[in-house]
Design an enzyme around this catalytic site. Structure first.
Site, mmCIF file in Angstrom:
data_model
loop_
_atom_site.group_PDB
_atom_site.id
_atom_site.type_symbol
_atom_site.label_atom_id
_atom_site.label_comp_id
_atom_site.label_asym_id
_atom_site.label_seq_id
_atom_site.Cartn_x
_atom_site.Cartn_y
_atom_site.Cartn_z
ATOM 1 N N SER A 41 -3.358 12.314 -26.599
ATOM 2 C CA SER A 41 -3.311 13.733 -26.078
ATOM 3 C C SER A 41 -2.482 14.134 -27.231
ATOM 4 C CB SER A 41 -2.437 13.184 -24.895
ATOM 5 O OG SER A 41 -2.782 11.452 -24.356
ATOM 6 N N ALA A 63 -11.619 6.476 -33.434
ATOM 7 C CA ALA A 63 -12.011 5.286 -33.556
ATOM 8 C C ALA A 63 -13.558 5.248 -32.947
ATOM 9 C CB ALA A 63 -10.816 4.149 -33.959
ATOM 10 N N HIS A 474 2.639 2.310 -20.652
ATOM 11 C CA HIS A 474 2.943 3.605 -20.861
ATOM 12 C C HIS A 474 3.378 3.032 -22.594
ATOM 13 C CE1 HIS A 474 3.196 5.489 -16.799
ATOM 14 N NE2 HIS A 474 2.013 5.712 -17.493
#
Length: 538
Positions: A41, A63, A474
């Site tokens: 992001s 990756a 998160h």
């Protein structure tokens, strides 16, 4: 322009982009101006902003693989990505505060990172989050008023016009959940029954005060996931100055003295260096970023010595300050089956454990199917039902990430340490009580047959809290921004004590944002890119 012309142009772009990337990755340069590690992001945003300058040669190293998968692109299939090849599959250490449970710590692996496997929620964070970041860093540019203007620039908002808070000309297509389930509407009505205000959007005005409830804002366009990779970087994939290198592991950052000069990569079994003329940017996420820093000689002196890693700079905060939103799942059985719509999560709510709080410290996410923990499943999972993820928006507990060894392929130790702070246990009790009140509200009676988990009449004790706890995925804070000795990066995201290296992802957040972290990570990427452009005059 006709649909046929649009389809033809899209196909032509796809062909050019594919051929361009095949050519660029087949003939890697020995050096680039900028190397961005991680296409998530934040990394996707940074690579886009740097590659907009045709004179900048940008290498983006990821990756994982492509995002060309129905489980990625179909919003309803996001659960299929968990524990797949698109998930790093981290496992937290057994936690004594959860009766020894070891939670799964999923993180995106592949183009788009978390934005390609998440629930697509766009949550800007609360005013108090950004003002806290500004105070911690000493830079008002991290404050709410400044960040609100960035959001207005990057959004292409499709909901009710709100020019004070929402933009319409940016790359990020944001829309309210389309044709939401009546269950989502029931949550908003239930909130109002309990005196929690309802808003047109969960962003903007709602997140400047004590919270409220709203239909969820999603990164979905024309019924398909529109990840931050797709929003930002994919449109530039046909450019000759942007190389997008997938299925390639960054093993470590290379230094000449205290200056980062490149990275060591592993691709198809071959290990080789690639040099960076200007900067290396690490955007590999709150678990992999501290791991990569430590493998590169940046971290606590004693920790690195234990694994035989030569010290480049003693930065004791690397890997510390791990935070995550912990949630406690309650489930209700439907009177009759009700199929999920959109992503299956279309309404959200933020509220407070205590009336005197000025900002919400709880977050709630309605999910239109049963989601028990591995322990609460023993209470009986209904065949058809819905779940409320009631979570702690401001957890006080802190964990850490440590190395297992000096092997770049070895998974790190993730000690999440959830509920280690007694304040979190107290907040969890209030959270579960409010969750059950919402589910019992009159608004749900047309849809709900019974409370299945924890079960009507069953008291909620601390054991249920420990057994039901799950993560919102998160993870944040492990290379935090600040001015004290435990900070890892400064306000401009430069790593302390070295040159030519920045960190830009959720790991730099001094505390986890109030809500899903995807949108704040886009802001981190935008600010990092601007810092870099200002530094190098590009």
């Amino acid at each position: 322009m006709t649909d046929r012309n649009v389809t033809s142009e899209t196909a032509d772009f796809e062909r050019r982009a594919r051929e361009n990337q095949v050519r660029l990755t087949a003939h890697l340069r020995p050096a680039y101006d900028f190397i961005v590690c991680g296409a998530g992001s934040s990394g996707s945003v940074i690579a886009r902003r740097l590659a907009e300058n045709p004179d900048c040669r940008v290498l983006l190293v990821e990756a994982g693989g492509s995002d060309e998968s129905e489980s990625v692109l179909d919003p309803a299939q996001w659960p299929a990505n968990l524990a797949s090849e698109r998930d790093w599959g981290f496992q937290a250490e057994p936690n004594p505060h959860l009766d020894g449970r070891a939670l799964s710590m999923s993180m995106g692996k592949g183009l788009g990172g978390g934005s390609s496997i998440n629930v697509m929620v766009w949550a800007q964070g609360h005013r108090s989050d950004w003002d806290h970041y500004a105070a911690a860093s000493g830079d008002p540019g991290w404050g709410h008023d400044a960040v609100r203007q960035i959001y207005r620039c990057i959004e292409n908002w499709q909901g009710k016009p709100d020019p004070q808070y929402r933009g319409t000309g940016g790359p990020v297509w944001v829309q309210p959940a389309g044709n939401p389930s009546p269950l989502a509407g029931a949550l908003l009505d239930a909130a109002q029954e309990l005196g929690i205000p309802r808003f047109d959007s969960p962003n903007g005005r709602m997140m400047e005060g004590e919270g409220g409830a709203a239909y969820t804002d999603l990164l979905v366009r024309d019924g398909r996931r529109n990840s931050l990779y797709r929003a930002y970087l994919r449109p530039l994939a046909d450019r000759p100055n942007l190389t997008i290198l997938t299925d390639t592991l960054v093993r470590r950052v290379l230094f000449d003295g205290r200056r980062a000069v490149g990275v060591e990569i592993e691709r198809n079994g071959e290990v080789r260096p690639v040099m960076a003329g200007n900067e290396v940017i690490v955007s590999t996420g709150a678990i992999n970023t501290p791991k990569l820093l430590m493998l590169s000689g940046l971290g606590d002196r004693a920790e690195l010595a234990r694994h035989g890693i030569p010290l480049v700079e003693h930065i004791p905060g690397v890997g510390k300050n791990l935070q995550d939103h912990v949630a406690f799942c309650c489930t209700w059985e439907y009177h009759r089956p009700l199929a999920p719509r959109n992503s299956g999560s279309e309404a959200t709510l933020y509220w407070k454990t205590r009336p005197e709080l000025e900002a919400p410290d709880l977050l709630f996410c309605q999910v239109e199917f049963p989601v028990p923990s591995e322990r609460t499943a023993a209470l009986g999972v209904p065949e058809h039902g819905w779940t409320m993820f009631g979570g702690l928006a401001r957890p006080q507990s802190r964990g850490e990430v440590r190395l297992t060894s000096s092997d770049p392929h070895a998974a790190p130790i993730v000690d999440a340490n959830m509920l280690s702070d007694p304040a979190d246990v107290e907040a969890a009790r209030v959270c579960v009580a409010l969750t059950r009140e919402l589910g019992a509200a009159a608004a749900f009676r047309p849809f709900v047959k019974r409370e299945a988990i924890p079960g009507e009449g069953n008291p909620v004790d601390d054991r249920f809290i420990r057994d039901s706890a799950v993560t919102y995925w998160h993870q944040s804070g492990t290379a935090r921004m600040g001015r004290d000795d435990m900070a890892v990066v400064d306000a401009a995201l430069k790593v302390r004590g070295v040159e030519g290296l920045r960190v830009a992802d959720g790991s730099i957040l001094p505390r986890v944002s109030t809500g899903n972290t995807q949108a704040p990570c886009a802001i981190v990427g935008e600010r990092a890119a601007q810092f870099i452009r200002d530094t190098h005059g590009i």
